[in-house]
Design an enzyme around this catalytic site. Structure first.
Site, PDB file in Angstrom:
ATOM      1  N   THR A  85      35.505  20.388  63.606  1.00  0.00           N
ATOM      2  CA  THR A  85      36.673  19.888  62.882  1.00  0.00           C
ATOM      3  C   THR A  85      36.833  20.652  61.581  1.00  0.00           C
ATOM      4  O   THR A  85      35.886  21.230  61.059  1.00  0.00           O
ATOM      5  CB  THR A  85      36.563  18.373  62.615  1.00  0.00           C
ATOM      6  OG1 THR A  85      37.820  17.881  62.147  1.00  0.00           O
ATOM      7  CG2 THR A  85      35.489  18.050  61.608  1.00  0.00           C
TER       8      THR A  85
ATOM      9  N   PHE B 251      42.494  19.845  63.701  1.00  0.00           N
ATOM     10  CA  PHE B 251      43.337  20.476  62.690  1.00  0.00           C
ATOM     11  C   PHE B 251      43.971  19.362  61.872  1.00  0.00           C
ATOM     12  O   PHE B 251      44.730  18.547  62.404  1.00  0.00           O
ATOM     13  CB  PHE B 251      44.408  21.325  63.388  1.00  0.00           C
ATOM     14  CG  PHE B 251      45.336  22.079  62.483  1.00  0.00           C
ATOM     15  CD1 PHE B 251      45.186  23.443  62.303  1.00  0.00           C
ATOM     16  CD2 PHE B 251      46.377  21.434  61.829  1.00  0.00           C
ATOM     17  CE1 PHE B 251      46.050  24.156  61.483  1.00  0.00           C
ATOM     18  CE2 PHE B 251      47.248  22.137  61.004  1.00  0.00           C
ATOM     19  CZ  PHE B 251      47.079  23.503  60.819  1.00  0.00           C
TER      20      PHE B 251
ATOM     21  N   ILE C  69      45.008  17.089  66.731  1.00  0.00           N
ATOM     22  CA  ILE C  69      45.740  16.941  65.476  1.00  0.00           C
ATOM     23  C   ILE C  69      45.185  15.718  64.746  1.00  0.00           C
ATOM     24  O   ILE C  69      45.179  14.608  65.277  1.00  0.00           O
ATOM     25  CB  ILE C  69      47.252  16.796  65.733  1.00  0.00           C
ATOM     26  CG1 ILE C  69      47.797  18.074  66.395  1.00  0.00           C
ATOM     27  CG2 ILE C  69      47.979  16.488  64.429  1.00  0.00           C
ATOM     28  CD1 ILE C  69      47.650  19.348  65.578  1.00  0.00           C
ATOM     29  N   LYS C  70      44.732  15.968  63.528  1.00  0.00           N
ATOM     30  CA  LYS C  70      44.072  14.924  62.749  1.00  0.00           C
ATOM     31  C   LYS C  70      45.087  14.228  61.840  1.00  0.00           C
ATOM     32  O   LYS C  70      45.703  14.852  60.980  1.00  0.00           O
ATOM     33  CB  LYS C  70      42.948  15.550  61.910  1.00  0.00           C
ATOM     34  CG  LYS C  70      41.842  14.572  61.532  1.00  0.00           C
ATOM     35  CD  LYS C  70      40.952  15.120  60.434  1.00  0.00           C
ATOM     36  CE  LYS C  70      39.980  16.160  60.912  1.00  0.00           C
ATOM     37  NZ  LYS C  70      38.942  16.423  59.864  1.00  0.00           N
ATOM     38  N   VAL C  71      45.255  12.914  62.079  1.00  0.00           N
ATOM     39  CA  VAL C  71      46.217  12.098  61.332  1.00  0.00           C
ATOM     40  C   VAL C  71      45.443  10.953  60.675  1.00  0.00           C
ATOM     41  O   VAL C  71      44.649  10.287  61.340  1.00  0.00           O
ATOM     42  CB  VAL C  71      47.301  11.525  62.272  1.00  0.00           C
ATOM     43  CG1 VAL C  71      48.299  10.670  61.496  1.00  0.00           C
ATOM     44  CG2 VAL C  71      48.013  12.641  63.027  1.00  0.00           C
TER      45      VAL C  71
END
EC number: 2.2.1.2
Length: 352
Positions: free
Chosen positions: A37, A101, A139-141
């Site tokens: 990550t 990301f 996709i990191k939220v």
């Protein structure tokens, strides 16, 4: 020495690296890591060390501004890591081999004055943009109100999500339900994968400061108890959903903050299932530990410890405090990254 980390993996833990620094990715791959990550602090550190100066010079010559350079460098580093894990992703059918990301932390910067609705819209746009064309990128939220509100639409659009900055059962449940609603809008669940990053050490830092009255046996166990309970809840929820891929927890913030704790405290307490995304020094500590790890993720603390923690802890107050702190810890590294690039611009540009 690597036998210790091999024993951790043999319990069922999927080892991820909390970095995309190329040499560290190579080392951790050799140890058996199956993913990685990124975040702004990691990118800042890599840029500061000077290894990307040539690439920065190219981007400066092409006329990019500091923000565009920051995101291009992030994209480059994540793609490099994705390429290294791509074969694992393919071999597992998409169960492992992912690189996360992180979307722009500045969206949560309170000084910018964005409404939650504006933030949500930007998360959806950015999530789709940075996901496009990638087969093993998550996709990191963040599990902020605006982030959670973006999850259904992103999941429906086929984005593989890592919901981060989760401290409580309430955040996890809201995030998971939103992702699942979105997943059910897809034509097929064949490629549906989601993960939920539960933070550990920050919780124990909070309780040491705010719940000083906890007994010695309970202090330092709150993060572990919280993670194990959410892990069981996650197991139960997905058991009958018939998804081809595993919908997993990530045990995050696994580097110890208390100097009296062994560096392997959290990885030892949660061995046996799902994903551990560990800082480089924590994985190194596992290698050097000489420990033979055994499955512990489903072994709960004594009931007396659980009862004491439940009586003392106000989860909502903890969530408020840690989210405020967590957003700040996301925003500051992104601003630092932009400052470092501005400094590089001054040093590297012909006029500098």
């Amino acid at each position: 020495m690597a036998d210790s980390i091999a024993s951790l993996i043999s319990t069922g833990t999927k080892l991820y690296l909390d970095s995309v620094e190329p040499a560290l990715v190579d080392q951790n791959l050799a140890w058996g890591a199956v993913g990685a990550t990124s975040n702004p602090a990691i990118i800042s550190s890599i840029v500061k060390d000077g290894g990307l100066d040539k690439r920065i010079e190219e981007l400066l010559a092409a006329g990019h501004d500091d923000e565009a350079i920051a995101w291009q460098l992030t994209d480059d580093l994540v793609i490099d890591a994705q390429n290294k894990f791509a074969s694992l992703n393919k071999e597992s059918g998409g169960n492992v081999g992912w690189v996360s990301f992180e979307l722009d932390p500045l969206l949560e910067d309170p000084t910018l004055g964005l409404s939650d609705a504006e933030r949500t819209k930007k998360y959806i746009e950015a999530g789709k943009k940075w996901n496009e064309g990638h087969t093993n990128r998550m996709i990191k939220v963040p599990a902020t109100p605006a982030g959670i509100a973006a999850l259904e639409e992103l999941a429906a659009a086929g984005v593989t999500l890592n919901v981060t900055l989760i401290f409580t059962d309430d955040q996890y449940t809201q995030a998971r339900d939103a992702v699942w609603r979105g997943a059910q809008r897809r034509d097929s669940l064949d490629h549906f994968k989601s993960v939920y990053s539960i933070f550990l050490s920050r919780i124990d830092v909070y309780t040491e400061k705010n719940l000083a009255g906890l007994s010695e046996s309970s202090q330092g166990q709150v993060g572990i108890l919280n993670a194990k309970r959410i892990w069981q809840k996650n197991q139960d929820f997905w058991a009958d959903k018939n998804t081809k891929l595993e919908q997993e927890l990530i045990f995050a913030s696994t580097g110890t903050k208390n100097p009296s704790d062994p560096p392997t405290k959290y990885i030892e307490a949660l061995a046996g299932s799902d994903i551990q995304t560990n800082p480089p020094e924590t994985n190194q500590a596992a290698v050097d530990s000489g420990i033979e790890f055994h499955r512990t993720v489903d072994q709960m603390p004594d009931q007396a410890i659980q009862d004491e923690i439940d009586a003392a802890l106000d989860s909502a107050a903890m969530q408020d405090a840690l989210m405020t702190e967590g957003v700040d810890k996301f925003v500051k590294p992104q601003r630092a990254l932009l400052e470092i690039i501005a400094q590089k611009r001054s040093e590297l540009s012909p006029a500098g």
